[in-house]
Design a protein around this motif. Structure first.
Motif, PDB file in Angstrom:
ATOM      1  N   THR A   1      13.463  -6.779  52.011  1.00 12.50           N
ATOM      2  CA  THR A   1      13.858  -8.155  51.721  1.00 12.50           C
ATOM      3  C   THR A   1      15.176  -8.211  50.965  1.00 12.50           C
ATOM      4  O   THR A   1      16.047  -9.046  51.259  1.00 12.50           O
ATOM      5  N   THR A   2      15.350  -7.316  49.986  1.00 11.37           N
ATOM      6  CA  THR A   2      16.563  -7.336  49.163  1.00 11.37           C
ATOM      7  C   THR A   2      17.545  -6.226  49.515  1.00 11.37           C
ATOM      8  O   THR A   2      18.603  -6.131  48.893  1.00 11.37           O
ATOM      9  N   ASN A   3      17.159  -5.353  50.451  1.00 10.83           N
ATOM     10  CA  ASN A   3      17.994  -4.225  50.872  1.00 10.83           C
ATOM     11  C   ASN A   3      18.281  -3.285  49.700  1.00 10.83           C
ATOM     12  O   ASN A   3      19.400  -2.790  49.530  1.00 10.83           O
ATOM     13  N   THR A   4      17.244  -3.019  48.897  1.00  7.72           N
ATOM     14  CA  THR A   4      17.383  -2.186  47.698  1.00  7.72           C
ATOM     15  C   THR A   4      16.539  -0.930  47.831  1.00  7.72           C
ATOM     16  O   THR A   4      15.343  -0.998  48.105  1.00  7.72           O
ATOM     17  N   GLU A   5      17.165   0.218  47.613  1.00  9.66           N
ATOM     18  CA  GLU A   5      16.459   1.494  47.655  1.00  9.66           C
ATOM     19  C   GLU A   5      16.051   1.912  46.246  1.00  9.66           C
ATOM     20  O   GLU A   5      16.827   1.767  45.298  1.00  9.66           O
ATOM     21  N   THR A   6      14.822   2.433  46.118  1.00  6.65           N
ATOM     22  CA  THR A   6      14.304   2.872  44.823  1.00  6.65           C
ATOM     23  C   THR A   6      13.795   4.299  44.932  1.00  6.65           C
ATOM     24  O   THR A   6      12.997   4.616  45.823  1.00  6.65           O
ATOM     25  N   LEU A   7      14.238   5.160  44.031  1.00 10.20           N
ATOM     26  CA  LEU A   7      13.703   6.509  43.931  1.00 10.20           C
ATOM     27  C   LEU A   7      12.341   6.444  43.257  1.00 10.20           C
ATOM     28  O   LEU A   7      12.210   5.891  42.155  1.00 10.20           O
ATOM     29  N   ILE A   8      11.335   6.999  43.917  1.00  7.88           N
ATOM     30  CA  ILE A   8       9.999   7.021  43.330  1.00  7.88           C
ATOM     31  C   ILE A   8       9.781   8.305  42.554  1.00  7.88           C
ATOM     32  O   ILE A   8       9.382   8.273  41.385  1.00  7.88           O
ATOM     33  N   GLY A   9      10.024   9.455  43.177  1.00  5.40           N
ATOM     34  CA  GLY A   9       9.857  10.695  42.441  1.00  5.40           C
ATOM     35  C   GLY A   9       9.828  11.901  43.348  1.00  5.40           C
ATOM     36  O   GLY A   9       9.899  11.794  44.576  1.00  5.40           O
ATOM     37  N   ASP A  10       9.732  13.091  42.735  1.00  7.16           N
ATOM     38  CA  ASP A  10       9.723  14.343  43.482  1.00  7.16           C
ATOM     39  C   ASP A  10       8.541  14.404  44.418  1.00  7.16           C
ATOM     40  O   ASP A  10       7.434  13.986  44.084  1.00  7.16           O
ATOM     41  N   TYR A  11       8.788  14.977  45.566  1.00  4.82           N
ATOM     42  CA  TYR A  11       7.782  15.088  46.612  1.00  4.82           C
ATOM     43  C   TYR A  11       7.515  16.574  46.811  1.00  4.82           C
ATOM     44  O   TYR A  11       8.262  17.262  47.502  1.00  4.82           O
ATOM     45  N   THR A  12       6.492  17.079  46.158  1.00  2.00           N
ATOM     46  CA  THR A  12       6.329  18.529  46.060  1.00  2.00           C
ATOM     47  C   THR A  12       5.316  19.103  47.039  1.00  2.00           C
ATOM     48  O   THR A  12       5.134  20.312  47.087  1.00  2.00           O
ATOM     49  N   ALA A  13       4.628  18.255  47.827  1.00  2.00           N
ATOM     50  CA  ALA A  13       3.634  18.775  48.768  1.00  2.00           C
ATOM     51  C   ALA A  13       4.320  19.651  49.809  1.00  2.00           C
ATOM     52  O   ALA A  13       5.419  19.373  50.266  1.00  2.00           O
ATOM     53  N   SER A  14       3.642  20.740  50.191  1.00  2.17           N
ATOM     54  CA  SER A  14       4.256  21.702  51.098  1.00  2.17           C
ATOM     55  C   SER A  14       4.336  21.189  52.528  1.00  2.17           C
ATOM     56  O   SER A  14       5.173  21.630  53.298  1.00  2.17           O
ATOM     57  N   LEU A  15       3.450  20.270  52.915  1.00  2.00           N
ATOM     58  CA  LEU A  15       3.458  19.700  54.265  1.00  2.00           C
ATOM     59  C   LEU A  15       3.567  18.177  54.148  1.00  2.00           C
ATOM     60  O   LEU A  15       2.569  17.466  54.250  1.00  2.00           O
ATOM     61  N   PRO A  16       4.759  17.673  53.948  1.00  4.45           N
ATOM     62  CA  PRO A  16       4.927  16.255  53.586  1.00  4.45           C
ATOM     63  C   PRO A  16       4.923  15.315  54.781  1.00  4.45           C
ATOM     64  O   PRO A  16       5.920  14.701  55.119  1.00  4.45           O
ATOM     65  N   PHE A  17       3.777  15.186  55.450  1.00  2.00           N
ATOM     66  CA  PHE A  17       3.723  14.361  56.647  1.00  2.00           C
ATOM     67  C   PHE A  17       3.015  13.028  56.439  1.00  2.00           C
ATOM     68  O   PHE A  17       3.107  12.165  57.300  1.00  2.00           O
ATOM     69  N   TYR A  18       2.312  12.852  55.354  1.00  2.52           N
ATOM     70  CA  TYR A  18       1.387  11.732  55.280  1.00  2.52           C
ATOM     71  C   TYR A  18       1.507  10.957  53.977  1.00  2.52           C
ATOM     72  O   TYR A  18       0.555  10.812  53.236  1.00  2.52           O
ATOM     73  N   GLY A  19       2.676  10.457  53.688  1.00  2.00           N
ATOM     74  CA  GLY A  19       2.836   9.592  52.537  1.00  2.00           C
ATOM     75  C   GLY A  19       2.230   8.224  52.786  1.00  2.00           C
ATOM     76  O   GLY A  19       2.141   7.750  53.923  1.00  2.00           O
ATOM     77  N   LYS A  20       1.820   7.560  51.721  1.00  2.00           N
ATOM     78  CA  LYS A  20       1.245   6.219  51.831  1.00  2.00           C
ATOM     79  C   LYS A  20       1.625   5.413  50.600  1.00  2.00           C
ATOM     80  O   LYS A  20       1.540   5.897  49.477  1.00  2.00           O
ATOM     81  N   ILE A  21       2.047   4.162  50.824  1.00  2.00           N
ATOM     82  CA  ILE A  21       2.358   3.254  49.735  1.00  2.00           C
ATOM     83  C   ILE A  21       1.454   2.038  49.856  1.00  2.00           C
ATOM     84  O   ILE A  21       1.189   1.546  50.955  1.00  2.00           O
ATOM     85  N   VAL A  22       0.915   1.587  48.716  1.00  2.00           N
ATOM     86  CA  VAL A  22       0.063   0.403  48.680  1.00  2.00           C
ATOM     87  C   VAL A  22       0.517  -0.469  47.525  1.00  2.00           C
ATOM     88  O   VAL A  22       1.134   0.002  46.565  1.00  2.00           O
TER      89      VAL A  22
END
Length: 353
Positions: free
Chosen positions: A238-259
């Motif tokens: 909506t605002t075209n704003t990117e936000t850094l959430i944090g380090d992504y340390t999982a070895s197989l990073p295929f299944y992120g989910k945001i709620v």
């Protein structure tokens, strides 16, 4: 348990938290004064697909040896997607769905012809309309450059998003007002890969992150989750704003989910199916209320956190449902095949009464 009377639960939590900081070491655990909630959990028991409503189980029709993927509840209608996959953590291809325990084969529902490749991986419900997203092979393409079609379907009616020579994929589908959003991997006919999202039929690139995931909406806008440079990011479309959430340390990073939590506008992010921590906005939370290491699914409503945690060891699956760190349900099962457990908890959805 017909209803979860959370005022009583909050009393238990207050006593629990006075003695321990185990709920979340980095999060304030004050909760809103809750009403009554119905908690739905999809999984399987005795190798049969099922769901529980407040711990009361319903076996899904013709669900033998099927794996539920996701459960959603809207206007007292219960929707469950299912697959032939055996991995309770990561399998996402949808072959079946149930609406109020009536089973439908996805190929038939979407009018997909026999003997063609397809993979349906996105699912949403909005005001009674059922949406799926994925790719399907065109059995009679005009040329090899139009062999695969990335699409979404509303109530079984297909909308074409893109044609190509190489296989694309859809991750999430979300309906925002009259607009349909699909997060996707696309491949042009020179085999260049890009990841982004479609708004209706218009593609928007995210400058090719490593992975793109699902959408979540709050009062601040519509957000899409993606991973790049080993970190989670979200973009407020909506605002075209990117936000850094944090380090992504999982070895197989295929299944992120945001709620999202519609009552607070907080966003919660987890490595869906195999994470050991989660983010509240951009603060990492390490839940220590259970020895079970992995988060299978997460749902947040009115500042109350509903979580499935699990472990697999010694050919045994142990899964539990927690409400604000308090165990409400558990299941144990044994392996039946390489990674096929006879009982699992896979997805959680909560409705406020």
């Amino acid at each position: 348990m017909k209803k979860l009377l959370l005022p009583f639960l909050v009393l238990i939590l207050s006593l629990f938290n006075s003695c321990s900081n185990d709920l979340d070491t980095n999060e304030v655990t004050e909760k809103n004064t809750p009403q009554s909630y119905d908690v739905y959990v999809a999984g399987r028991e005795n190798s049969k697909a099922c769901f529980w409503k407040n711990n009361v189980k319903t076996d899904l029709t013709n669900g033998d040896n099927l794996l539920p993927i996701e459960i959603k509840v809207e206007n007292n209608n219960i929707y469950v997607t299912g697959s032939l996959g055996i991995n309770p953590v990561s399998y996402k291809s949808i072959q079946y769905f149930w609406k109020n325990n009536v089973k439908t084969e996805i190929k038939q529902y979407l009018s997909i012809q026999n003997n063609v490749q397809y993979d349906i991986t996105g699912f949403a419900v909005n005001n009674g309309d059922i949406y799926f997203a994925g790719y399907v092979e065109n059995p009679i393409p005009a040329s090899s450059l139009e062999r695969y079609e990335l699409c979404y379907w509303k109530n079984g009616v297909k909308t074409l998003l893109r044609k190509g020579q190489f296989i694309p994929s859809a991750e999430g589908v979300f309906i925002n007002g009259s607009d349909v959003y699909v997060s996707a991997l696309v491949v042009d006919n020179n085999q260049n890969i890009d990841r982004g999202y479609f708004k209706n039929t218009t593609y928007n690139s995210l400058n090719n992150p490593d992975y793109v995931f699902n959408f979540a909406k709050n009062n601040n806008g519509l957000h899409i989750l993606y991973k790049k440079n080993s970190k989670y990011y979200s973009k407020n479309i909506t605002t075209n704003t990117e936000t850094l959430i944090g380090d992504y340390t999982a070895s197989l990073p295929f299944y992120g989910k945001i709620v999202s939590d519609k009552s607070t506008n907080d966003l919660y992010t987890t490595y869906y199916g195999n994470g050991i921590s989660y983010f509240k906005n951009n603060t990492v939370i390490n839940p220590t209320f259970s020895a079970l290491p992995f988060i299978q699914d997460l749902f947040v409503l009115n500042n109350n956190i509903y979580m499935i945690k699990y472990n697999t060891q010694n050919s045994t699956y142990n899964g539990k449902v927690f409400i604000n760190g308090v165990e409400s349900q558990n299941i144990n099962s044994l392996q039946n095949g390489t990674i096929n457990y006879t009982g699992t908890f896979n997805s959680i959805h909560v409705v406020e009464n």
